[in-house]
Design an enzyme around this catalytic site. Structure first.
Site, PDB file in Angstrom:
ATOM      1  N   VAL A   7      37.423 -79.439 -38.602  1.00 36.45           N
ATOM      2  CA  VAL A   7      37.521 -78.954 -37.221  1.00 36.45           C
ATOM      3  C   VAL A   7      36.877 -77.577 -37.074  1.00 36.45           C
ATOM      4  CG1 VAL A   7      39.185 -78.181 -35.468  1.00 36.45           C
ATOM      5  CG2 VAL A   7      39.494 -80.359 -36.631  1.00 36.45           C
ATOM      6  N   GLU A  29      42.350 -79.805 -30.256  1.00 37.20           N
ATOM      7  CA  GLU A  29      41.061 -80.460 -30.437  1.00 37.20           C
ATOM      8  C   GLU A  29      41.262 -81.971 -30.519  1.00 37.20           C
ATOM      9  OE1 GLU A  29      37.904 -79.351 -30.257  1.00 37.20           O
ATOM     10  OE2 GLU A  29      37.612 -81.515 -30.372  1.00 37.20           O
ATOM     11  N   LEU A  43      38.497 -84.195 -31.248  1.00 35.00           N
ATOM     12  CA  LEU A  43      37.349 -84.863 -31.868  1.00 35.00           C
ATOM     13  C   LEU A  43      37.801 -85.873 -32.915  1.00 35.00           C
ATOM     14  CD1 LEU A  43      36.860 -83.688 -35.006  1.00 35.00           C
ATOM     15  CD2 LEU A  43      36.007 -81.734 -33.746  1.00 35.00           C
ATOM     16  N   ARG A  44      36.945 -86.884 -33.111  1.00 37.37           N
ATOM     17  CA  ARG A  44      37.185 -87.880 -34.169  1.00 37.37           C
ATOM     18  C   ARG A  44      36.174 -87.657 -35.274  1.00 37.37           C
ATOM     19  NH1 ARG A  44      35.783 -92.658 -30.369  1.00 37.37           N
ATOM     20  NH2 ARG A  44      34.487 -90.931 -29.705  1.00 37.37           N
ATOM     21  N   ASN A 104      47.790 -88.438 -29.681  1.00 37.34           N
ATOM     22  CA  ASN A 104      47.634 -89.175 -30.940  1.00 37.34           C
ATOM     23  C   ASN A 104      48.695 -90.262 -31.090  1.00 37.34           C
ATOM     24  OD1 ASN A 104      45.330 -87.954 -31.724  1.00 37.34           O
ATOM     25  ND2 ASN A 104      46.175 -86.837 -33.456  1.00 37.34           N
ATOM     26  N   CYS A 107      44.845 -87.583 -39.455  1.00 34.76           N
ATOM     27  CA  CYS A 107      45.591 -87.193 -38.251  1.00 34.76           C
ATOM     28  C   CYS A 107      46.705 -88.151 -37.851  1.00 34.76           C
ATOM     29  CB  CYS A 107      44.612 -87.013 -37.090  1.00 34.76           C
ATOM     30  SG  CYS A 107      43.529 -85.601 -37.339  1.00 34.76           S
ATOM     31  N   LYS A 160      37.782 -94.892 -42.141  1.00 28.16           N
ATOM     32  CA  LYS A 160      37.026 -95.523 -41.060  1.00 28.16           C
ATOM     33  C   LYS A 160      35.559 -95.360 -41.401  1.00 28.16           C
ATOM     34  CE  LYS A 160      36.371 -92.758 -37.333  1.00 28.16           C
ATOM     35  NZ  LYS A 160      36.664 -91.842 -36.207  1.00 28.16           N
ATOM     36  N   ARG A 185      41.362 -89.585 -46.666  1.00 20.94           N
ATOM     37  CA  ARG A 185      42.766 -89.217 -46.483  1.00 20.94           C
ATOM     38  C   ARG A 185      43.524 -90.358 -45.784  1.00 20.94           C
ATOM     39  NH1 ARG A 185      42.195 -83.131 -44.092  1.00 20.94           N
ATOM     40  NH2 ARG A 185      40.261 -83.964 -43.223  1.00 20.94           N
TER      41      ARG A 185
HETATM   42  N1  LIG Z   1      40.096 -83.668 -38.987  1.00 19.33           N
HETATM   43  C1  LIG Z   1      40.129 -84.031 -37.707  1.00 19.33           C
HETATM   44  O1  LIG Z   1      39.491 -85.003 -37.296  1.00 19.33           O
HETATM   45  C2  LIG Z   1      40.962 -83.252 -36.716  1.00 19.33           C
HETATM   46  C3  LIG Z   1      40.750 -83.438 -35.335  1.00 19.33           C
HETATM   47  C4  LIG Z   1      41.534 -82.706 -34.439  1.00 19.33           C
HETATM   48  C5  LIG Z   1      42.478 -81.812 -34.899  1.00 19.33           C
HETATM   49  N2  LIG Z   1      42.657 -81.652 -36.238  1.00 19.33           N
HETATM   50  C6  LIG Z   1      43.625 -80.637 -36.686  1.00 19.33           C
HETATM   51  O2  LIG Z   1      42.871 -79.459 -37.018  1.00 19.33           O
HETATM   52  C7  LIG Z   1      43.473 -78.772 -38.131  1.00 19.33           C
HETATM   53  C8  LIG Z   1      42.473 -78.625 -39.261  1.00 19.33           C
HETATM   54  O3  LIG Z   1      42.152 -79.903 -39.737  1.00 19.33           O
HETATM   55  P1  LIG Z   1      40.908 -80.135 -40.712  1.00 19.33           P
HETATM   56  O4  LIG Z   1      40.783 -81.611 -40.883  1.00 19.33           O
HETATM   57  O5  LIG Z   1      39.764 -79.332 -40.247  1.00 19.33           O
HETATM   58  O6  LIG Z   1      41.483 -79.486 -42.062  1.00 19.33           O
HETATM   59  P2  LIG Z   1      40.695 -79.153 -43.413  1.00 19.33           P
HETATM   60  O7  LIG Z   1      41.687 -79.295 -44.491  1.00 19.33           O
HETATM   61  O8  LIG Z   1      39.425 -79.933 -43.450  1.00 19.33           O
HETATM   62  O9  LIG Z   1      40.278 -77.612 -43.258  1.00 19.33           O
HETATM   63  C9  LIG Z   1      41.173 -76.544 -43.228  1.00 19.33           C
HETATM   64  C10 LIG Z   1      40.480 -75.315 -43.816  1.00 19.33           C
HETATM   65  O10 LIG Z   1      41.325 -74.180 -43.605  1.00 19.33           O
HETATM   66  C11 LIG Z   1      41.193 -73.322 -44.739  1.00 19.33           C
HETATM   67  N3  LIG Z   1      42.318 -72.372 -44.775  1.00 19.33           N
HETATM   68  C12 LIG Z   1      43.615 -72.605 -45.091  1.00 19.33           C
HETATM   69  N4  LIG Z   1      44.334 -71.471 -44.974  1.00 19.33           N
HETATM   70  C13 LIG Z   1      43.475 -70.505 -44.563  1.00 19.33           C
HETATM   71  C14 LIG Z   1      43.625 -69.120 -44.265  1.00 19.33           C
HETATM   72  N5  LIG Z   1      44.809 -68.511 -44.353  1.00 19.33           N
HETATM   73  N6  LIG Z   1      42.547 -68.422 -43.887  1.00 19.33           N
HETATM   74  C15 LIG Z   1      41.335 -69.030 -43.790  1.00 19.33           C
HETATM   75  N7  LIG Z   1      41.135 -70.340 -44.065  1.00 19.33           N
HETATM   76  C16 LIG Z   1      42.194 -71.065 -44.446  1.00 19.33           C
HETATM   77  C17 LIG Z   1      41.135 -74.282 -45.906  1.00 19.33           C
HETATM   78  O11 LIG Z   1      40.595 -73.675 -47.058  1.00 19.33           O
HETATM   79  C18 LIG Z   1      40.247 -75.401 -45.325  1.00 19.33           C
HETATM   80  O12 LIG Z   1      38.878 -75.182 -45.601  1.00 19.33           O
HETATM   81  C19 LIG Z   1      44.719 -79.585 -38.478  1.00 19.33           C
HETATM   82  O13 LIG Z   1      45.816 -79.051 -37.786  1.00 19.33           O
HETATM   83  C20 LIG Z   1      44.390 -80.977 -37.945  1.00 19.33           C
HETATM   84  O14 LIG Z   1      45.554 -81.721 -37.648  1.00 19.33           O
HETATM   85  C21 LIG Z   1      41.915 -82.332 -37.154  1.00 19.33           C
HETATM   86  O1  LIG Z   2      41.018 -99.803 -32.424  1.00 19.22           O
HETATM   87  C1  LIG Z   2      41.219 -99.126 -33.442  1.00 19.22           C
HETATM   88  C2  LIG Z   2      40.872 -97.754 -33.544  1.00 19.22           C
HETATM   89  C3  LIG Z   2      41.149 -97.077 -34.718  1.00 19.22           C
HETATM   90  N1  LIG Z   2      41.749 -97.690 -35.762  1.00 19.22           N
HETATM   91  C4  LIG Z   2      42.083 -96.925 -36.978  1.00 19.22           C
HETATM   92  O2  LIG Z   2      42.767 -95.726 -36.623  1.00 19.22           O
HETATM   93  C5  LIG Z   2      42.489 -94.679 -37.547  1.00 19.22           C
HETATM   94  C6  LIG Z   2      42.021 -93.426 -36.827  1.00 19.22           C
HETATM   95  O3  LIG Z   2      40.769 -93.671 -36.217  1.00 19.22           O
HETATM   96  P1  LIG Z   2      40.088 -92.636 -35.201  1.00 19.22           P
HETATM   97  O4  LIG Z   2      41.052 -92.270 -34.165  1.00 19.22           O
HETATM   98  O5  LIG Z   2      38.813 -93.212 -34.758  1.00 19.22           O
HETATM   99  O6  LIG Z   2      39.753 -91.415 -36.180  1.00 19.22           O
HETATM  100  P2  LIG Z   2      40.260 -89.897 -36.346  1.00 19.22           P
HETATM  101  O7  LIG Z   2      39.066 -89.135 -36.772  1.00 19.22           O
HETATM  102  O8  LIG Z   2      41.470 -89.889 -37.213  1.00 19.22           O
HETATM  103  O9  LIG Z   2      40.635 -89.375 -34.867  1.00 19.22           O
HETATM  104  C7  LIG Z   2      41.976 -89.353 -34.352  1.00 19.22           C
HETATM  105  O10 LIG Z   2      42.664 -88.195 -34.813  1.00 19.22           O
HETATM  106  C8  LIG Z   2      42.015 -86.953 -34.474  1.00 19.22           C
HETATM  107  C9  LIG Z   2      42.812 -85.832 -35.131  1.00 19.22           C
HETATM  108  O11 LIG Z   2      43.944 -85.485 -34.419  1.00 19.22           O
HETATM  109  C10 LIG Z   2      41.961 -86.816 -32.955  1.00 19.22           C
HETATM  110  O12 LIG Z   2      41.346 -85.581 -32.614  1.00 19.22           O
HETATM  111  C11 LIG Z   2      41.179 -87.999 -32.375  1.00 19.22           C
HETATM  112  O13 LIG Z   2      41.179 -87.909 -30.951  1.00 19.22           O
HETATM  113  C12 LIG Z   2      41.868 -89.293 -32.829  1.00 19.22           C
HETATM  114  O14 LIG Z   2      41.118 -90.421 -32.351  1.00 19.22           O
HETATM  115  C13 LIG Z   2      41.446 -95.256 -38.513  1.00 19.22           C
HETATM  116  O15 LIG Z   2      42.115 -95.691 -39.683  1.00 19.22           O
HETATM  117  C14 LIG Z   2      40.867 -96.435 -37.758  1.00 19.22           C
HETATM  118  O16 LIG Z   2      40.370 -97.451 -38.602  1.00 19.22           O
HETATM  119  C15 LIG Z   2      42.091 -99.029 -35.677  1.00 19.22           C
HETATM  120  O17 LIG Z   2      42.654 -99.616 -36.615  1.00 19.22           O
HETATM  121  N2  LIG Z   2      41.825 -99.705 -34.518  1.00 19.22           N
END
Ligand SMILES: NC(=O)c1ccc[n+]([C@@H]2O[C@H](COP(=O)([O-])OP(=O)(O)OC[C@H]3O[C@@H](n4cnc5c(N)ncnc54)[C@H](O)[C@@H]3O)[C@@H](O)[C@H]2O)c1
Ligand SMILES: O=c1ccn([C@@H]2O[C@H](COP(=O)(O)OP(=O)(O)O[C@H]3O[C@H](CO)[C@@H](O)[C@H](O)[C@H]3O)[C@@H](O)[C@H]2O)c(=O)[nH]1
Length: 457
Positions: free
Chosen positions: A11, A150, A152-153, A210, A262, A322, A329
């Site tokens: 993110v 956020e 994003l997927r 979510n 997530c 996916k 994860r």
């Molecule tokens: N991955 C996604 O698709 C997604 C989408 C939307 C929201 N989120 C949310 O966003 C957040 C981050 O998710 P992510 O997937 O990017 O995690 P990530 O594990 O990929 O990245 C987190 C980063 O933060 C760093 N970090 C930890 N403690 C720190 C500190 N004190 N100072 C500076 N850096 C530090 C880590 O080293 C790591 O690089 C989570 O709360 C998650 O639920 C994730």
């Molecule tokens: O019709 C569907 C859609 C998704 N999935 C599964 O659901 C999981 C999550 O998929 P997806 O939501 O596309 O991926 P993420 O990147 O985990 O994104 C979700 O989680 C993010 C972190 O919070 C949010 O920001 C996004 O809006 C939310 O879609 C995966 O295992 C997919 O295979 C299904 O089985 N069926």
């Protein structure tokens, strides 16, 4: 605007790169010094479509920079955005330790009137708690803490960020909210809807979104089970319900149970918030148990297909949770492969991107060069991830490679009737495994007519 992002993960990096693309001056900070050194050298920690190009372009003009020097990265900035991880805690709650540590560490360097915003997915009330943490460190209240969840997927992170369905800004103070609106002005001017609310609502919006999306998937999986016993077709049923705009066609694909970084943790955290605040969320509690059962049940169904074969071998296609990501994860493979191996089944796997991340977590699996290599000599081919390259596999080559022509497809990539023509036993989810003309002609529910005709009823 001058923006510093704390946490250069999925993110943080996507947000940083995209904000620099929108014209802002961005510094990304991470406690992982090695990660920052690699980023400075142009080595990116994960694969995400389109992200490399944006990063390289904006690094070249220094609109996007990386730093492990917190003080200089935080001083004099307009916005400090927290994007650190919030993993699952021991009781299912979001573990906020990284958020708290981050706030403590940058607090002394915040300039007056900086807006801190939480991009991480956090429990309701966290923005207010972070405000207290920073105030304790600084001894002054000349800053604001806001929430900007956020959505994003992974796999489509860049386009999701740059063309979002909405932007949610949670601020308990009007001036702070205005600063974030200015940050997103280029997107808002393109017509992206804005939801302005308080911090607690913004925090809840993220979890509720979510949880609702995960519910759609869980519901679809249950309906798919029903389609199987009625010799129906989940694709038709999903289309038939989804074209009602109140339901919508998205997220109605059956699968091996949702995974990723997530949904599993966020549904648990949402349920935990409900329990902690005495506003239980029984639908989500049931969904969590059901999703876990789904993965176990897929493993059981696979084992049934190969029952009685000594030294059985399964080819598994897909380790990523996916398609279009190297992230494993909470992927289905991490639960299903060990269950097969526990029953003494040999597993050979292939994933186009995720094998490097999955291999250390699945040490007893062997890894193939390509899907046909994985299928060579196997008693069953199990598809767990919907990679486009799997969809275009040649059934004739697969049939030749497999010892037994059995395909268990958890992503419904092939046409069952076509697969039957190639001589496969083809099991997919929520679809009849027999040709249309051999399906039931009568009501599949037992004894309806007898009951209706019985004098005692
Ligand atoms: N991955 C996604 O698709 C997604 C989408 C939307 C929201 N989120 C949310 O966003 C957040 C981050 O998710 P992510 O997937 O990017 O995690 P990530 O594990 O990929 O990245 C987190 C980063 O933060 C760093 N970090 C930890 N403690 C720190 C500190 N004190 N100072 C500076 N850096 C530090 C880590 O080293 C790591 O690089 C989570 O709360 C998650 O639920 C994730
Ligand atoms: O019709 C569907 C859609 C998704 N999935 C599964 O659901 C999981 C999550 O998929 P997806 O939501 O596309 O991926 P993420 O990147 O985990 O994104 C979700 O989680 C993010 C972190 O919070 C949010 O920001 C996004 O809006 C939310 O879609 C995966 O295992 C997919 O295979 C299904 O089985 N069926």
């Amino acid at each position: 605007m001058r923006v510093t992002i704390i946490g250069a993960g999925y993110v943080g990096l996507t947000t940083g790169a995209c904000l620099s693309e929108l014209g802002h001056d961005v510094i990304c900070v991470d406690i992982d010094k090695e990660r920052i050194a690699r980023l400075k050298a142009g080595v990116f920690p994960f694969r995400e479509a389109g992200l490399d190009e944006i990063m390289i372009r904006n690094m070249a003009c220094r609109r996007l920079r990386f730093s492990d020097h917190l003080a200089s990265a935080v001083r004099g900035r307009d916005i400090v955005m927290v994007a650190v991880g919030t993993p699952k805690g021991v009781r299912g709650e979001a573990d906020l330790a990284f958020v708290r540590q981050a706030a403590q560490s940058f607090a002394p360097f915040l300039s007056p009137r900086t807006v801190v915003t939480l991009k991480s997915t956090v429990a309701v009330g966290t923005a207010r708690e972070v405000r207290e943490i920073i105030a304790e460190e600084r001894g002054a209240l000349d800053f604001w803490v806001t929430s900007n969840p956020e959505f994003l997927r992974e796999g489509s992170a860049v386009s999701d960020f740059l063309t979002p369905d909405r932007i949610v800004i949670g601020a308990d103070d009007r001036d702070a909210g205005e600063r974030l609106i200015k940050l997103y002005r280029p997107l808002l001017d393109r017509g992206v809807p804005l939801v302005e609310t308080g911090t607690a609502d913004a925090e809840l919006i993220k979890y509720a979104a979510n949880a609702f999306l995960a519910l759609k998937i869980g519901f679809t999986n249950d309906v798919a089970d029903l389609c199987e016993v009625t010799e129906g077709d989940i694709n038709s049923v999903a289309k038939g319900i989804g074209l009602d705009p109140r339901i919508g066609t998205a997220f109605l694909k059956p699968g091996p149970g949702y995974g990723g970084s997530c949904f599993p943790k966020d549904t648990e955290a949402f349920a935990w918030i409900g329990r902690a605040l005495n506003a239980p969320q029984p639908l989500i509690e049931a969904l969590i148990a059901r999703n876990d059962y789904r993965k176990r049940h897929i493993a059981e169904r696979v084992l049934k297909e190969i029952a009685g074969i000594s030294g059985a071998q399964v080819a598994v296609l897909g380790a990523a949770f996916k398609a279009n990501t190297d992230d494993v994860r909470e992927s289905a493979a991490l639960q299903i492969v060990p269950a097969l191996q526990k029953a003494n089944v040999g597993v050979k796997m292939f994933d186009p991107w995720a094998s490097g991340n999955a291999a250390p977590l699945l040490p007893s699996a062997t890894w193939a060069e390509d899907p046909y290599d994985a299928a060579q000599g196997a008693d069953l081919l199990l598809i767990l991830t919907e990679w486009e390259m799997f969809r275009s596999l040649d059934p004739a080559r697969l049939a030749e490679a497999l010892r037994r022509p059995v395909v268990f497809d958890c992503r419904n990539l092939f046409d069952p009737e076509q697969m039957a023509l190639y001589g496969f036993r083809y099991v997919s989810l929520g679809r009849a495994n027999v040709p249309r003309e051999r399906r039931w002609r009568s009501n599949p529910l037992p004894n309806n007519r007898q009951k209706a005709a019985s004098p005692s009823t």
